[in-house]
Every structure is written in C-alpha cells, then in structure tokens.
Design a protein around this motif. Structure first.
Motif, PDB file in Angstrom:
ATOM      1  N   LEU A  74      71.462  16.225  13.609  1.00 16.09           N
ATOM      2  CA  LEU A  74      72.248  14.914  13.470  1.00 16.09           C
ATOM      3  C   LEU A  74      71.643  13.862  14.858  1.00 16.09           C
ATOM      4  O   LEU A  74      71.841  12.759  14.541  1.00 16.09           O
ATOM      5  N   TRP A  75      71.130  14.656  15.781  1.00 12.73           N
ATOM      6  CA  TRP A  75      70.527  13.482  16.855  1.00 12.73           C
ATOM      7  C   TRP A  75      69.151  13.690  17.098  1.00 12.73           C
ATOM      8  O   TRP A  75      68.724  12.991  17.819  1.00 12.73           O
ATOM      9  N   GLN A  76      68.613  14.951  16.875  1.00  9.05           N
ATOM     10  CA  GLN A  76      67.286  15.035  17.091  1.00  9.05           C
ATOM     11  C   GLN A  76      66.303  14.730  16.396  1.00  9.05           C
ATOM     12  O   GLN A  76      65.780  15.382  15.526  1.00  9.05           O
ATOM     13  N   ASN A  77      66.316  13.361  16.066  1.00  2.00           N
ATOM     14  CA  ASN A  77      65.149  12.786  14.886  1.00  2.00           C
ATOM     15  C   ASN A  77      64.732  11.510  15.301  1.00  2.00           C
ATOM     16  O   ASN A  77      65.142  10.792  16.133  1.00  2.00           O
ATOM     17  N   ARG A  78      63.691  11.168  14.412  1.00  4.31           N
ATOM     18  CA  ARG A  78      63.064   9.866  14.835  1.00  4.31           C
ATOM     19  C   ARG A  78      63.382   8.862  13.478  1.00  4.31           C
ATOM     20  O   ARG A  78      62.910   8.886  12.717  1.00  4.31           O
ATOM     21  N   SER A  79      64.444   8.211  13.955  1.00  2.64           N
ATOM     22  CA  SER A  79      64.930   7.649  12.736  1.00  2.64           C
ATOM     23  C   SER A  79      63.973   6.530  12.042  1.00  2.64           C
ATOM     24  O   SER A  79      63.988   6.396  10.858  1.00  2.64           O
ATOM     25  N   PHE A  80      63.113   5.921  12.685  1.00  7.95           N
ATOM     26  CA  PHE A  80      62.553   4.912  12.235  1.00  7.95           C
ATOM     27  C   PHE A  80      61.187   5.634  11.297  1.00  7.95           C
ATOM     28  O   PHE A  80      60.406   4.979  10.582  1.00  7.95           O
ATOM     29  N   GLU A  81      61.099   6.875  11.469  1.00  8.75           N
ATOM     30  CA  GLU A  81      60.314   7.629  10.453  1.00  8.75           C
ATOM     31  C   GLU A  81      60.819   8.084   9.237  1.00  8.75           C
ATOM     32  O   GLU A  81      60.170   8.279   8.267  1.00  8.75           O
ATOM     33  N   CYS A  82      62.085   7.857   9.151  1.00  6.96           N
ATOM     34  CA  CYS A  82      62.926   8.636   8.019  1.00  6.96           C
ATOM     35  C   CYS A  82      63.114   7.568   6.838  1.00  6.96           C
ATOM     36  O   CYS A  82      63.000   6.316   6.976  1.00  6.96           O
ATOM     37  N   ARG A  83      62.962   8.120   5.555  1.00  7.23           N
ATOM     38  CA  ARG A  83      63.111   7.309   4.440  1.00  7.23           C
ATOM     39  C   ARG A  83      64.448   7.609   3.645  1.00  7.23           C
ATOM     40  O   ARG A  83      64.814   6.938   2.753  1.00  7.23           O
ATOM     41  N   GLN A 135      70.390   4.735  24.749  1.00  7.92           N
ATOM     42  CA  GLN A 135      70.459   3.921  23.506  1.00  7.92           C
ATOM     43  C   GLN A 135      71.915   3.412  23.505  1.00  7.92           C
ATOM     44  O   GLN A 135      72.746   3.785  22.504  1.00  7.92           O
ATOM     45  N   GLN A 136      72.494   2.432  24.485  1.00  7.31           N
ATOM     46  CA  GLN A 136      73.960   2.001  24.106  1.00  7.31           C
ATOM     47  C   GLN A 136      73.599   0.524  23.575  1.00  7.31           C
ATOM     48  O   GLN A 136      73.302  -0.260  24.546  1.00  7.31           O
ATOM     49  N   SER A 137      74.381   0.038  22.714  1.00  6.38           N
ATOM     50  CA  SER A 137      74.293  -1.365  22.288  1.00  6.38           C
ATOM     51  C   SER A 137      74.977  -2.084  23.145  1.00  6.38           C
ATOM     52  O   SER A 137      76.062  -1.706  23.653  1.00  6.38           O
ATOM     53  N   MET A 138      74.340  -3.342  23.594  1.00  4.01           N
ATOM     54  CA  MET A 138      74.953  -4.196  24.565  1.00  4.01           C
ATOM     55  C   MET A 138      75.335  -5.536  23.520  1.00  4.01           C
ATOM     56  O   MET A 138      74.466  -5.841  22.852  1.00  4.01           O
ATOM     57  N   ILE A 139      76.467  -5.771  23.557  1.00  8.75           N
ATOM     58  CA  ILE A 139      76.879  -6.981  22.661  1.00  8.75           C
ATOM     59  C   ILE A 139      76.139  -8.092  23.489  1.00  8.75           C
ATOM     60  O   ILE A 139      76.741  -8.533  24.404  1.00  8.75           O
ATOM     61  N   ALA A 140      74.987  -8.619  22.854  1.00 11.53           N
ATOM     62  CA  ALA A 140      74.366  -9.908  23.127  1.00 11.53           C
ATOM     63  C   ALA A 140      74.896 -10.912  22.297  1.00 11.53           C
ATOM     64  O   ALA A 140      76.025 -10.908  21.559  1.00 11.53           O
ATOM     65  N   SER A 141      74.221 -12.058  22.870  1.00  9.03           N
ATOM     66  CA  SER A 141      74.499 -13.293  22.176  1.00  9.03           C
ATOM     67  C   SER A 141      74.325 -13.089  20.543  1.00  9.03           C
ATOM     68  O   SER A 141      73.604 -12.266  19.896  1.00  9.03           O
ATOM     69  N   HIS A 154      73.966   8.757  18.226  1.00  8.56           N
ATOM     70  CA  HIS A 154      74.735   8.007  19.387  1.00  8.56           C
ATOM     71  C   HIS A 154      76.281   8.808  19.483  1.00  8.56           C
ATOM     72  O   HIS A 154      76.744   8.765  20.697  1.00  8.56           O
ATOM     73  N   LEU A 155      76.707   9.278  18.609  1.00  7.98           N
ATOM     74  CA  LEU A 155      77.793  10.192  18.804  1.00  7.98           C
ATOM     75  C   LEU A 155      77.765  11.257  19.716  1.00  7.98           C
ATOM     76  O   LEU A 155      78.493  11.649  20.408  1.00  7.98           O
ATOM     77  N   PHE A 156      76.447  11.633  20.059  1.00 12.80           N
ATOM     78  CA  PHE A 156      76.382  12.765  20.944  1.00 12.80           C
ATOM     79  C   PHE A 156      75.569  12.404  22.322  1.00 12.80           C
ATOM     80  O   PHE A 156      75.207  13.025  23.057  1.00 12.80           O
TER      81      PHE A 156
END
Ligand SMILES: C[S@@+](CC[C@H](N)C(=O)[O-])C[C@H]1O[C@@H](n2cnc3c(N)ncnc32)[C@H](O)[C@@H]1O
Length: 429
Positions: free
Chosen positions: A28-37, A289-295, A383-385
C-alpha cells in the motif's frame, strides 16, 4: 508522536510493532505511483479501491493535508478488506496521534506547545527580541525559539551541527549564555553568522568545515550537541560521532531522511537492523509528502504540471519504444500557460526524444490527466502510512542512542503547522 519514556524496551517494542505493520502493508505504501497504470493493490483491497475513487478530485488535497481526515476516510474500507481476507493488522497504530494532525491539534497539546513558546519568548528581553530576530524568517524564528525552550538547563558548551547562519546557536549563546561552536560548510553562511555574533558580542564561533570529513574532533564528552534540520546523513553522522565521543547531551530534530549517500537506507540501531524493510531513497521521501494547502492558482498549476508530465511520459514511452519513465527537468510556471503540445515538444527536445509528424495531442493530454487522477489516489493511500513511517525512522535513531547508553526522550518541539518536521530527540548520559 507524543511520547515521554526512557525505557529501552518501550521504544524497541514500539519500533517492532510499527515494523510489523509497515512490513505487512508494503504493497500500500511502497510503490512508484507515477509508474502505475492501475491501483497496484486494487485486487487485494477492493473496498479501499472503491472508496478512493469515490473521493472527488477537489477533495483529495484537503484530506491529504490532515492525518486525521486520511484515517477517517480510508481506515474503514481498509478494515473491511482485511477482515474479508482474514488478515490481522494493528490498524490502531495508524490512528493519528493528535499532535500530528495539522488542523485538529487538540487544545491540550496546543496549549502545552504554546506555553513552551511563551517560555521561549521569555528567553530574551523585549527590546532585544525585535532586533535579534530581524534577519530570521518568521517560521524559522518560531522553530528556534521553541527548540531552545526544550534544551536542558546545564552549562555545557554547545556544538551546533550544520548551522547555516547559526540562528539557533546565536539564540542559545544569547539566551542561555553558553559558548557555542557552529559548524557549517558554506563559507558565506559562516561569515554572515560570525558577523551577527560579533555584532551582538556573543560567545559563538563558526567552524567552516565539512561535517562528513573527520569532524568527530569537534565532538567532546562535556558538550551539548544540537542539530536543527540537518538533512539525512548529516544528522546520522552527528549521532554516530556523538556516540563514539560519549557526548553528554544530544538534541536533534531530524529532516530529509532521503538525503543519504547509500542506495538503500542503512538502519542505525541493532533493533532496526533486524527489520526486513529495504528502503530506497524514494521510499524515504514518504514523510515529506504532505500536501500544503497552497493558493487555488498554485494548486491548479501543480496539478496541471503533474498531468502534463504524465501525458508526456505516455508519449515518450511510445515514441522511444521504451517502457520506462524519463525524468524531465523542472519547468518555469509560465510554460503551463501555453499548450500541452508546446510543453511536450520542449520536453522532447530537451530529452532528445524523436517525435513523429501525426501526434494526437488531445489523446496524450487526456491520458496524462487520467494518470494524474490515479497517481493522486495511490499516493493518498500511501500517505496513510506517512506518520508511522516517520516514527519508524525516528525510533531507529532513538533506539541507536539508547543502545549507546543514552536516556532518550522523543517528543515534539513545535506545532506541525510551523513545521511538519517537528520531532525532537533529546538524549542524555
Ligand atoms: C537545512 S539547513 C539547516 C540549517 C540550520 N540548522 C537551520 O535550521 O536553519 C542544512 C545546513 O547544512 C549545511 N550543510 C550541508 N552539508 C554540509 C556538510 N557536509 N558539512 C557541513 N554543513 C553542511 C548546509 O549548508 C545548510 O546550511
């Protein structure tokens, strides 16, 4: 993350619990998300898969920014899938410890950390305060005052590791009247720091040197060694040198766990050396990898860039006939005001990717957008982990110090909203 115990077995036991959860949950957390289909765990966790697709795109960032929202949205489905599979994970470990949740810090913790800040304000006379902090950015000032408020009340001289301009050391010298040596490798920062120290007639001396190059000589037994946000190997090196030198007190706030020279994470403690986890530098970025709330505009650019990069990625794989991600350099924000085709031609030119004449640009643009939606959902679940993973890394450092004969405290020195890297490890002989 709030913890206040000095028992070896308590930290080591906690490490083992986290290690077991992280080992089981690796898919659930050890993957390269941008490689996944597709969702890489979609078959094993169908309820979780349904629930991430039920989240609207424009809800994702807000959920991601807050550990409590993440658990509330994702844990019930994860529990269902685990029950159906007869698996027994200790999901309680994923319940956010209150202080880690950005927007939901309970009154008690906020008030305790605020009291620390108030105590830290008392470190300086009001007149001095404005001048003293004038060159320091607001958040950095909040961090160093909160950090200094956590330091033990002894008269040991101080070594500040990877000091930058030595703001932290300067405040320690001023507020606590200690002799401070600030080690930093950038000459210009050392000069700027020494200039400030001289101006304030403070007992702070800069040593311009490489922390990796035999700087163990700077560490002594009768000393307090401090490091605020020394990246990756830099703070690890400090811990190793301090342990060898028998330095009496060590207080650090770690950051940038992925900035290591080795290809894989090298556990420090005997406890962590027994772990099966093999962690790449990419894995080690998870806590960051924590989203910051930007504009709204800033978010729009970020999401568009992600989609365009992924759209170009699909295109380049076909053009090169190589099914491999091809990183492209950072872009100027203005490039996102143009067309996807212009962006892709620039990227192709930069990476010497040959393009055919008849390219269906709309197809690749839409494909990029779909991959972006998928990537964001894979990342959300990873990010849950995030907090548990960072705690695993922190506990490795804590266990190492305990194994080296220190009494150790792991806590937080400021609110997560001031810096998400708000953990502080205090070790005393
Ligand atoms: C993230 S900054 C933290 C600075 C300061 N402690 C603070 O909190 O503002 C890390 C600092 O480490 C310094 N640094 C990086 N590599 C170093 C090395 N090999 N030896 C000494 N200092 C180094 C950088 O120049 C930078 O000033």
């Amino acid at each position: 993350m709030k913890q206040d115990t000095s028992s070896i077995s308590a930290f080591a036991t906690q490490f083992k619990q986290l290690d077991s959860l992280l080992s089981l949950s690796r898919p659930l957390w050890q993957n390269r998300s941008f490689e996944c289909r597709q969702l890489p765990w979609g078959d094993a966790f169908p309820t979780l898969a349904r629930s991430v697709w039920q989240i609207a795109d424009d809800e994702l960032d807000a959920i991601d920014a807050c550990q409590l929202s993440l658990s509330e949205r994702l844990l019930p489905s994860l529990k269902q899938d685990l029950q159906a599979a007869g698996s027994d994970w200790d999901l309680n470990l994923l319940l956010p410890e209150v202080a880690a949740a950005t927007s939901t810090e309970p009154a008690e913790i906020i008030s305790s950390l605020k009291n620390d800040s108030i105590r830290s304000l008392a470190l300086l006379q009001a007149d001095d305060m404005a001048h003293f902090s004038a060159h320091i950015k607001g958040r950095k000032w909040q961090q160093i005052t909160a950090f200094v408020a956590q330091l033990p009340d002894t008269q040991l001289p101080v070594l500040e590791w990877c000091a930058g301009k030595g703001h932290l050391g300067r405040l320690i010298a001023k507020a606590k009247g200690r002799n401070v040596v600030s080690l930093e490798w950038q000459q210009s920062l050392c000069e700027a720091g020494q200039h400030f120290a001289d101006k304030w007639q403070l007992p702070q001396r800069f040593v311009c040197a490489d922390a990796f190059a035999e700087q163990q000589g700077q560490l002594e037994e009768q000393q307090l060694a401090v490091a605020l946000h020394a990246c990756g190997d830099l703070h690890v090196t400090l811990l190793q040198h301090a342990s060898n030198a028998g330095t009496r007190q060590v207080v650090i706030s770690p950051c940038c766990y992925h900035l290591i020279q080795a290809q894989y994470y090298q556990p420090l403690s005997m406890t962590a050396k027994t772990s099966d986890l093999l962690l790449t530098r990419a894995d080690l970025q998870l806590p960051l990898q924590q989203s910051m709330i930007a504009s709204a505009k800033g978010n729009q650019y970020r999401l568009q860039e992600m989609a365009w990069r992924l759209g170009f990625d699909s295109l380049q794989r076909e053009m090169r006939q190589v099914d491999e991600y091809l990183p492209i350099p950072s872009i100027k924000q203005s490039q996102l005001n143009g067309e996807f085709e212009t962006f892709s031609r620039w990227a192709a030119n930069t990476k010497k990717v040959p393009l055919i004449d008849s390219i269906d640009w709309a197809h690749y643009q839409a494909n990029g957008r779909e991959r972006q939606r998928l990537t964001r959902r894979i990342d959300l679940v990873a990010h849950l982990f995030r907090s548990v993973f960072e705690k695993w890394l922190l506990l490795d450092r804590v266990c190492f110090l305990e194994e080296s004969g220190y009494q150790v405290k792991l806590s937080e020195f400021c609110l997560n909203s001031i810096t998400p890297r708000n953990a502080i490890i205090s070790a005393f002989k």
